[in-house]
Write an enzyme that holds these catalytic residues in place. Sequence first.
Site, PDB file in Angstrom:
ATOM      1  N   ASP A 184      44.519 179.740  -4.062  1.00 30.00           N
ATOM      2  CA  ASP A 184      44.807 178.764  -5.125  1.00 30.00           C
ATOM      3  C   ASP A 184      46.275 178.522  -5.348  1.00 30.00           C
ATOM      4  OD1 ASP A 184      45.803 180.538  -6.804  1.00 30.00           O
ATOM      5  OD2 ASP A 184      44.296 180.426  -8.342  1.00 30.00           O
ATOM      6  N   ILE A 185      46.565 177.307  -5.779  1.00 31.43           N
ATOM      7  CA  ILE A 185      47.919 176.905  -5.999  1.00 31.43           C
ATOM      8  C   ILE A 185      48.607 177.694  -7.023  1.00 31.43           C
ATOM      9  CG2 ILE A 185      49.606 175.335  -6.411  1.00 31.43           C
ATOM     10  CD1 ILE A 185      47.219 173.161  -5.310  1.00 31.43           C
ATOM     11  N   GLU A 196      42.351 173.670  -8.599  1.00 27.59           N
ATOM     12  CA  GLU A 196      43.227 173.978  -7.445  1.00 27.59           C
ATOM     13  C   GLU A 196      42.689 174.873  -6.573  1.00 27.59           C
ATOM     14  OE1 GLU A 196      44.598 176.505 -10.663  1.00 27.59           O
ATOM     15  OE2 GLU A 196      43.461 174.603 -10.733  1.00 27.59           O
TER      16      GLU A 196
END
Length: 325
Positions: free
Chosen positions: A197-198, A240
């Site tokens: 994920d970001i 995300e």
Amino acid sequence: MNASIDTLNRSAVSQVPLELLDSIEVGIAVLDRNFTVQVWNKFLENHSAKKVDFIIGHSLFDHFPEIEEKWLRTKVDPVFNLKSPVFIIWEQRPYLFKFACNRPVTCAAEYMYQIVTMFPIVDKDGNVERFCMLVYDVTEQALGKQGMEHLNQELKTASRVDGLTGLFNRRYWQERFDEMYKLCVRRDKPSTAVMLDIDHFKRINDTYGHQAGDKVIKMLAALIKRCVRETDLAGRYGGEEFAIILNDSTVEDARIVAERIRQLAQRLVVEHEGESINFTVSLGLAQFCSAFKGPLAWLECADKALYDAKESGRNQYRIYDTSQH
């Protein structure tokens, strides 16, 4: 099929008054064993732009080069040898005669879709020296069916693909993941799950807005697509977060892919309304282990490794130690 044609006495088609044959919105031709044209009605004349006087007494193949002679002769063999009708349907071959579509300008077809029926004409001695060819214009039906099939395909794709990223959505990704897990169990070959994920994604949304956040997600998805193979399984797992199964890949192979994704993401600059946005990603890897009790257990291991990467400072990958199972 046109009922008026089907009610004709098949042994006497060529005896029907030409006025009747010309009034029917179906192509009617009578040909002998050499495919010499003996009857050519107004429908065929209009659509082929070949006058009756011009084509009668000539071979069909001399006037229609789009028809493969060897193929059609083979196709018609049962008409003479078995006294059996044969059919050419548009799903198999869109047309026999390359007639232009004379539908309104909004019509999507370039040529007329056709169903062709060919049946024997039996003489009084029971012999077949000629056959009748009926050509039906089924352009509207064909386009309708094709349109429905296209719509169904679009709906099918929409039900599988995440609208923002173009990757598989979570539901469909999970279905495919369950299948891949079963395959791994049967084959006992290495595959590796990757969760990523970001980093600090909320900060991106809060600073630049949700449209900017969506653009970052979209750009990362495109990056992931470039880094994985067609045989791999990549999807947007939620928000995300992304999930990838690297098929037939050991964790050592997977760490190369993970590091490539990490580095490319770190170098990627997303432009939004005059702002340049930089971001990083964290990744967790877990190789398949036969001791896993199910696909969820496998994914949870990758998720634990992702959590470890976050806790260790982000912008890195971590590998779950499957020896614990």
